[in-house]
Design a protein around this motif. Structure first.
Motif, mmCIF file in Angstrom:
data_model
loop_
_atom_site.group_PDB
_atom_site.id
_atom_site.type_symbol
_atom_site.label_atom_id
_atom_site.label_comp_id
_atom_site.label_asym_id
_atom_site.label_seq_id
_atom_site.Cartn_x
_atom_site.Cartn_y
_atom_site.Cartn_z
ATOM 1 N N ALA A 31 -5.954 14.867 -1.447
ATOM 2 C CA ALA A 31 -6.768 13.816 -2.394
ATOM 3 C C ALA A 31 -5.352 12.620 -2.662
ATOM 4 N N GLY A 32 -5.936 11.197 -2.323
ATOM 5 C CA GLY A 32 -4.989 10.246 -2.925
ATOM 6 C C GLY A 32 -4.363 9.756 -1.705
ATOM 7 N N THR A 33 -4.457 10.557 -0.465
ATOM 8 C CA THR A 33 -3.799 9.990 0.658
ATOM 9 C C THR A 33 -4.441 8.643 1.047
ATOM 10 N N VAL A 34 -3.492 7.536 1.782
ATOM 11 C CA VAL A 34 -4.163 6.458 2.296
ATOM 12 C C VAL A 34 -4.159 6.549 3.581
ATOM 13 N N ILE A 35 -5.272 5.915 4.340
ATOM 14 C CA ILE A 35 -4.967 5.854 5.683
ATOM 15 C C ILE A 35 -5.224 4.342 6.153
ATOM 16 N N VAL A 36 -4.234 3.765 6.775
ATOM 17 C CA VAL A 36 -4.282 2.137 7.148
ATOM 18 C C VAL A 36 -4.454 2.282 8.756
ATOM 19 N N VAL A 49 0.787 -1.081 0.104
ATOM 20 C CA VAL A 49 0.013 -0.136 0.084
ATOM 21 C C VAL A 49 0.686 1.326 -0.149
ATOM 22 N N ALA A 50 2.020 1.294 0.577
ATOM 23 C CA ALA A 50 2.947 2.170 0.705
ATOM 24 C C ALA A 50 3.693 2.788 -0.519
ATOM 25 N N ARG A 51 3.760 1.699 -1.510
ATOM 26 C CA ARG A 51 4.570 1.828 -2.400
ATOM 27 C C ARG A 51 4.504 3.229 -3.304
ATOM 28 N N GLY A 52 5.520 3.911 -3.639
ATOM 29 C CA GLY A 52 5.358 5.151 -4.080
ATOM 30 C C GLY A 52 4.898 6.592 -3.273
ATOM 31 N N ARG A 53 4.641 6.153 -2.334
ATOM 32 C CA ARG A 53 4.167 7.023 -0.924
ATOM 33 C C ARG A 53 5.613 7.646 -0.106
ATOM 34 N N ALA A 97 2.513 18.960 13.086
ATOM 35 C CA ALA A 97 3.228 20.132 13.648
ATOM 36 C C ALA A 97 3.428 21.140 12.579
ATOM 37 N N ASP A 98 3.438 20.627 11.248
ATOM 38 C CA ASP A 98 3.447 21.637 10.197
ATOM 39 C C ASP A 98 2.413 21.280 9.340
ATOM 40 N N GLU A 99 2.471 22.008 8.004
ATOM 41 C CA GLU A 99 1.493 21.995 6.728
ATOM 42 C C GLU A 99 1.783 21.049 5.890
ATOM 43 N N SER A 100 3.004 20.059 5.979
ATOM 44 C CA SER A 100 3.341 19.166 5.000
ATOM 45 C C SER A 100 2.372 18.106 4.787
ATOM 46 N N PRO A 101 2.010 17.999 3.322
ATOM 47 C CA PRO A 101 0.969 16.914 3.082
ATOM 48 C C PRO A 101 1.448 15.387 3.410
ATOM 49 N N VAL A 102 0.596 14.754 3.865
ATOM 50 C CA VAL A 102 1.011 13.189 4.067
ATOM 51 C C VAL A 102 0.489 12.367 2.942
ATOM 52 N N ASP A 103 1.225 11.360 2.643
ATOM 53 C CA ASP A 103 1.089 10.553 1.698
ATOM 54 C C ASP A 103 0.202 9.138 2.240
ATOM 55 N N LEU A 104 0.847 8.692 3.185
ATOM 56 C CA LEU A 104 0.233 7.661 4.004
ATOM 57 C C LEU A 104 0.198 7.962 5.450
ATOM 58 N N LEU A 105 -1.083 7.594 6.047
ATOM 59 C CA LEU A 105 -1.303 7.705 7.444
ATOM 60 C C LEU A 105 -1.521 6.372 8.128
ATOM 61 N N TYR A 106 -0.627 5.780 8.815
ATOM 62 C CA TYR A 106 -0.758 4.640 9.388
ATOM 63 C C TYR A 106 -1.046 4.567 10.974
#
Length: 183
Positions: free
Chosen positions: A168-173, A68-72, A136-145
């Motif tokens: 858009a496209g962020t995955v939550i596991v 699932v994390a591939r490319g994130r 803590a900052d505005e950095s976008p997250v690609d995967l939230l586990y």
């Protein structure tokens, strides 16, 4: 003259079988991750780290997470525990950074970080704070586990707190989503 070896005990044989099954399932992981997992397990056993041996993400589940994390590239893990999953996520992709948050500071993550090079260590940030504090900052997250408290209210609070960093496209596991102990 060499002394004859004593026959292994039943518990030793059982432990060899368990370790063999672990190594076989770890072999399905990317090579760097598999090598780390086997070495970490050996270190956990040698240091009596029962918590790691019983609580880490199993290779089969880790394989799914890594797929699932591939490319994130920017991954956030809520619930560091002993750090094996965060380290594995960083090992699987040399471009990936991992922020891992836990409410308690534990000695184990530093122990297992010692098994990987400085390039991997530099891409993992250990934070002692609740996942419900959010980014803590505005950095976008690609995967939230999310592998923290497993309590419904806290899990919802964590998702809501991290919502500003999700795009858009962020995955939550969710770890242990179907585990009977964590409805």
């Amino acid at each position: 003259v060499a002394q004859p070896r004593a026959m292994p005990s039943r518990s030793e044989i059982r432990q060899w079988a368990v370790d063999g099954r672990f190594a076989a399932s770890a072999a399905l992981l990317p090579p760097r991750v598999a090598w780390f997992q086997v070495r970490a397990r050996r270190l956990a056993r040698a240091t009596g780290d029962v918590f790691s041996l019983s609580s880490v993400t199993r290779p089969r589940d880790l394989r799914t997470l890594l797929t699932v994390a591939r490319g994130r590239r920017r991954v956030v893990e809520l619930g560091t525990a002993t750090g094996w999953t965060a380290i594995s996520l960083a090992l699987a992709d040399p471009q990936r950074t991992v922020l891992t948050c836990d409410i308690a500071e534990r000695e184990e993550p530093q122990r297992y970080l010692g098994l990987v090079g400085g390039d991997v260590q530099a891409r993992i940030e250990l934070a002692v704070r609740s996942g419900s504090e959010g980014p803590a900052d505005e950095s976008p997250v690609d995967l939230l586990y999310i592998d923290s408290s497993h309590e419904r209210a806290e899990t919802i609070a964590e998702v809501l707190a991290w919502r500003p960093a999700l795009r858009a496209g962020t995955v939550i596991v969710f770890d242990d989503y179907t585990h009977p102990d964590y409805p």
